[in-house]
Design a protein around this motif. Structure first.
Motif, mmCIF file in Angstrom:
data_model
loop_
_atom_site.group_PDB
_atom_site.id
_atom_site.type_symbol
_atom_site.label_atom_id
_atom_site.label_comp_id
_atom_site.label_asym_id
_atom_site.label_seq_id
_atom_site.Cartn_x
_atom_site.Cartn_y
_atom_site.Cartn_z
ATOM 1 N N ARG A 353 12.811 4.521 -13.025
ATOM 2 C CA ARG A 353 13.952 3.766 -13.556
ATOM 3 C C ARG A 353 15.258 4.214 -12.900
ATOM 4 N NH1 ARG A 353 13.585 4.191 -19.970
ATOM 5 N NH2 ARG A 353 13.400 6.364 -19.341
ATOM 6 N N ALA A 354 15.386 5.512 -12.618
ATOM 7 C CA ALA A 354 16.605 5.996 -11.971
ATOM 8 C C ALA A 354 16.760 5.432 -10.565
ATOM 9 C CB ALA A 354 16.595 7.521 -11.915
ATOM 10 N N HIS A 355 15.655 5.001 -9.949
ATOM 11 C CA HIS A 355 15.701 4.407 -8.614
ATOM 12 C C HIS A 355 15.594 2.881 -8.670
ATOM 13 C CE1 HIS A 355 14.870 8.590 -7.560
ATOM 14 N NE2 HIS A 355 15.242 8.307 -6.322
ATOM 15 N N ASP A 356 15.869 2.307 -9.837
ATOM 16 C CA ASP A 356 15.851 0.849 -10.026
ATOM 17 C C ASP A 356 14.492 0.257 -9.674
ATOM 18 O OD1 ASP A 356 18.562 0.824 -10.787
ATOM 19 O OD2 ASP A 356 19.193 0.796 -8.698
ATOM 20 N N GLY A 357 13.439 0.966 -10.032
ATOM 21 C CA GLY A 357 12.089 0.493 -9.754
ATOM 22 C C GLY A 357 11.325 0.173 -11.019
ATOM 23 N N THR A 358 10.065 -0.169 -10.853
ATOM 24 C CA THR A 358 9.193 -0.491 -11.984
ATOM 25 C C THR A 358 7.911 0.321 -11.873
ATOM 26 O OG1 THR A 358 8.223 -2.372 -10.785
ATOM 27 C CG2 THR A 358 10.114 -2.818 -12.231
ATOM 28 N N LEU A 359 7.348 0.663 -13.018
ATOM 29 C CA LEU A 359 6.112 1.437 -13.098
ATOM 30 C C LEU A 359 5.081 0.633 -13.887
ATOM 31 C CD1 LEU A 359 4.540 4.152 -12.746
ATOM 32 C CD2 LEU A 359 5.516 4.834 -14.946
ATOM 33 N N SER A 360 3.904 0.502 -13.324
ATOM 34 C CA SER A 360 2.836 -0.230 -14.008
ATOM 35 C C SER A 360 1.566 0.612 -14.014
ATOM 36 C CB SER A 360 2.570 -1.580 -13.332
ATOM 37 O OG SER A 360 2.163 -1.409 -11.995
ATOM 38 N N LEU A 361 0.897 0.654 -15.175
ATOM 39 C CA LEU A 361 -0.344 1.387 -15.346
ATOM 40 C C LEU A 361 -1.416 0.408 -15.812
ATOM 41 C CD1 LEU A 361 2.053 3.541 -15.890
ATOM 42 C CD2 LEU A 361 0.262 4.901 -16.981
ATOM 43 N N THR A 362 -2.534 0.384 -15.105
ATOM 44 C CA THR A 362 -3.639 -0.501 -15.472
ATOM 45 C C THR A 362 -4.938 0.277 -15.380
ATOM 46 O OG1 THR A 362 -3.762 -1.281 -13.176
ATOM 47 C CG2 THR A 362 -2.479 -2.614 -14.728
ATOM 48 N N PRO A 363 -5.835 0.080 -16.345
ATOM 49 C CA PRO A 363 -7.140 0.755 -16.261
ATOM 50 C C PRO A 363 -8.024 0.093 -15.208
ATOM 51 C CG PRO A 363 -7.034 -0.649 -18.201
ATOM 52 C CD PRO A 363 -5.677 -0.696 -17.575
ATOM 53 N N ARG A 364 -8.789 0.887 -14.498
ATOM 54 C CA ARG A 364 -9.734 0.361 -13.511
ATOM 55 C C ARG A 364 -11.008 -0.082 -14.209
ATOM 56 N NH1 ARG A 364 -11.897 3.589 -10.184
ATOM 57 N NH2 ARG A 364 -11.950 2.240 -8.332
ATOM 58 N N ALA A 365 -11.584 -1.155 -13.699
ATOM 59 C CA ALA A 365 -12.800 -1.679 -14.317
ATOM 60 C C ALA A 365 -13.945 -0.676 -14.242
ATOM 61 C CB ALA A 365 -13.194 -2.997 -13.640
ATOM 62 N N ALA A 366 -14.004 0.082 -13.143
ATOM 63 C CA ALA A 366 -15.067 1.067 -12.981
ATOM 64 C C ALA A 366 -14.746 2.397 -13.640
ATOM 65 C CB ALA A 366 -15.340 1.296 -11.484
ATOM 66 N N GLY A 367 -13.597 2.494 -14.313
ATOM 67 C CA GLY A 367 -13.176 3.735 -14.938
ATOM 68 C C GLY A 367 -12.063 4.402 -14.169
ATOM 69 N N GLY A 368 -11.194 5.036 -14.886
ATOM 70 C CA GLY A 368 -10.051 5.669 -14.248
ATOM 71 C C GLY A 368 -8.785 4.857 -14.447
ATOM 72 N N LEU A 369 -7.791 5.162 -13.622
ATOM 73 C CA LEU A 369 -6.466 4.584 -13.818
ATOM 74 C C LEU A 369 -5.864 4.199 -12.474
ATOM 75 C CD1 LEU A 369 -4.199 4.094 -16.008
ATOM 76 C CD2 LEU A 369 -3.314 6.348 -15.389
ATOM 77 N N ARG A 370 -5.100 3.109 -12.493
ATOM 78 C CA ARG A 370 -4.334 2.689 -11.323
ATOM 79 C C ARG A 370 -2.853 2.695 -11.698
ATOM 80 N NH1 ARG A 370 -6.319 -1.896 -10.659
ATOM 81 N NH2 ARG A 370 -7.773 -1.457 -8.934
ATOM 82 N N VAL A 371 -2.058 3.481 -10.979
ATOM 83 C CA VAL A 371 -0.619 3.583 -11.229
ATOM 84 C C VAL A 371 0.108 3.071 -9.995
ATOM 85 C CG1 VAL A 371 1.304 5.088 -11.844
ATOM 86 C CG2 VAL A 371 -1.001 5.596 -12.691
ATOM 87 N N THR A 372 1.036 2.141 -10.198
ATOM 88 C CA THR A 372 1.796 1.559 -9.096
ATOM 89 C C THR A 372 3.279 1.712 -9.370
ATOM 90 O OG1 THR A 372 0.053 -0.071 -8.668
ATOM 91 C CG2 THR A 372 2.236 -0.512 -7.734
ATOM 92 N N VAL A 373 3.977 2.296 -8.414
ATOM 93 C CA VAL A 373 5.428 2.451 -8.475
ATOM 94 C C VAL A 373 6.032 1.526 -7.426
ATOM 95 C CG1 VAL A 373 7.376 4.019 -8.203
ATOM 96 C CG2 VAL A 373 5.265 4.823 -9.261
ATOM 97 N N ARG A 374 6.901 0.625 -7.860
ATOM 98 C CA ARG A 374 7.580 -0.307 -6.962
ATOM 99 C C ARG A 374 9.066 0.024 -6.927
ATOM 100 N NH1 ARG A 374 3.611 -3.360 -9.442
ATOM 101 N NH2 ARG A 374 2.193 -4.459 -8.016
ATOM 102 N N LEU A 375 9.585 0.206 -5.713
ATOM 103 C CA LEU A 375 10.989 0.567 -5.510
ATOM 104 C C LEU A 375 11.620 -0.403 -4.513
ATOM 105 C CD1 LEU A 375 10.627 4.442 -5.106
ATOM 106 C CD2 LEU A 375 11.203 3.188 -7.191
ATOM 107 N N PRO A 376 12.941 -0.566 -4.571
ATOM 108 C CA PRO A 376 13.610 -1.403 -3.561
ATOM 109 C C PRO A 376 13.479 -0.787 -2.179
ATOM 110 C CG PRO A 376 15.034 -1.043 -5.479
ATOM 111 C CD PRO A 376 13.881 -0.103 -5.620
#
Length: 390
Positions: A353-376
């Protein structure tokens, strides 16, 4: 801050309305004067019927046997009749403008009064009040809606800060309580193994120091107290991977990195902390055997993205949505030997948020986690653009 009392806006608007009405009335009377009275001669005489087309002005004829001329109202007569009535009209317009302007200004400024009352309530700490201004969309409605949205954000922020302060107090109190218990037991049992006591105190102290440092990083990210610079996320990801590679080998986790140059603007230290937290979280919360971590840096239009995926247990979506909450570690608040202090993803969220970005967390179908950070994405460097062009 004390200020000298001034004239109210309602009174100023009233004077403005009355002055405008007086100006309009005066201009109207001037128009009547210019286009009517200006063309009326000082004196008008009408000759006898013998010469009906002859109209004389000025002094009357003194010829013998002439007919006495018929006088009609001249300019002076019209002025004497016009000026008193014009003065009465102007006085009426002044009174009407003051009274009507006062009422009209009060009606127009009524929404502003409601906004002012809501501001005073917010200043006293009452953030639950909302203006909810009715009516059509206009400047006051837009201001009221913006103020309501600001109050909602402030209320949510205060509620989050209070919850965070309560959780932080609890987390900081735990190692202090453990330390006191260990010292009390050691004082009552002089024959206790000193080395074991020192090891446990060192572990507790290390955890307390780590929590304090995490809180400082979180505070720094929230305050945006950093100097922006050009940062390549792919290089930051490689540095974080090299730092955590011994931990991954110890836990039997394989890390794969890929991606292109991903330039952005921000704090390299904070972005390295962000990436390190993501990779550490992916290594720690993984399968006990043959775990995998994928780190990908990519460019999408005007933005860059850093994606960290890991194998692991199946996570329900409702649990994933709470992982960025401070001091939450999966399904429990109780830390294990590798769980950290429960601020990893919370710090990632604040840095994003301090870098004006977005954070998204989604569970993987096969198990585990996917984290994506989007920045300008960072704008292209002028010197590099000139070299490429040449």
């Amino acid at each position: 801050m004390g200020r000298t009392p001034g004239v109210s806006v309602r009174f100023k608007l009233t004077l403005s309305y009355a002055a405008f009405l007086m100006l309009a009335g005066t201009l109207l009377l001037l128009v009547v004067w210019v286009f009517l009275l200006r063309y009326v001669p000082e004196e008008i005489q009408i000759q006898p019927r013998s010469s009906p087309n002859h109209v004389a002005t000025g002094a009357s004829s003194s010829a013998p046997g002439s007919v006495r001329p018929l006088f009609v109202p001249n300019r002076s007569d019209l002025v004497r009749a016009f000026v008193p009535k014009a003065a009465v009209v102007l006085i009426f317009l002044l009174v009407f403008g003051l009274v009507g302007g006062w009422l009209l200004a009060g009606r127009i400024l009524a929404p502003l009064t409601r906004i002012t009352d809501a501001t005073r309530l917010a200043a006293t700490g009452s953030l639950s009040h909302r203006i909810r201004l009715a009516g059509h969309e206009d400047e006051f409605r837009e201001l009221a809606d913006a103020f309501d949205a600001m109050l909602a954000r402030l209320e949510a922020h205060v509620r989050e800060q209070r919850r965070f302060a309560a959780n932080a107090s609890h987390e900081l109190r735990t190692p202090l309580a453990i330390t006191r218990t260990l010292l009390d037991v050691a004082r009552k049992d002089p024959n206790r193994d000193t080395d074991e006591l020192i090891d446990r105190l060192h572990a507790v102290n290390t955890r307390a120091v780590g929590l304090t440092e995490a809180l400082l990083v979180l505070s720094r990210a929230d305050q945006r107290s950093f100097t922006p610079e050009h940062v390549d996320l792919s290089l930051v990801a490689e540095e974080a991977t090299e730092t955590l590679l011994p931990l991954a080998e110890k836990r039997g986790v394989r890390i794969e990195t890929s991606g292109d140059v991903t330039p952005t603007i921000g704090s390299r230290t904070l972005l390295l902390q962000l990436t390190t937290n993501l990779v550490h979280n992916a290594i720690v919360h993984n399968l006990s055997e043959q775990g995998r971590v994928w780190i990908t840096a990519s460019v999408h239009g005007r933005g860059v993205a850093l994606t960290v995926e890991n194998t692991g247990e199946n996570l329900p979506p409702e649990l994933v949505a709470t992982l960025v909450e401070p001091f939450l570690r999966g399904t429990e608040r109780t830390a294990t030997d590798h769980a950290g202090v429960g601020l990893g993803l919370a710090i990632v969220n604040s840095i994003t948020r301090a870098h004006d970005g977005t954070l998204s967390l989604t569970p993987r179908a096969a198990g585990g986690l996917r984290v994506t950070v989007r920045l300008p994405a960072a704008p292209p460097d002028r010197h590099e653009a000139k070299r490429d062009h040449s």
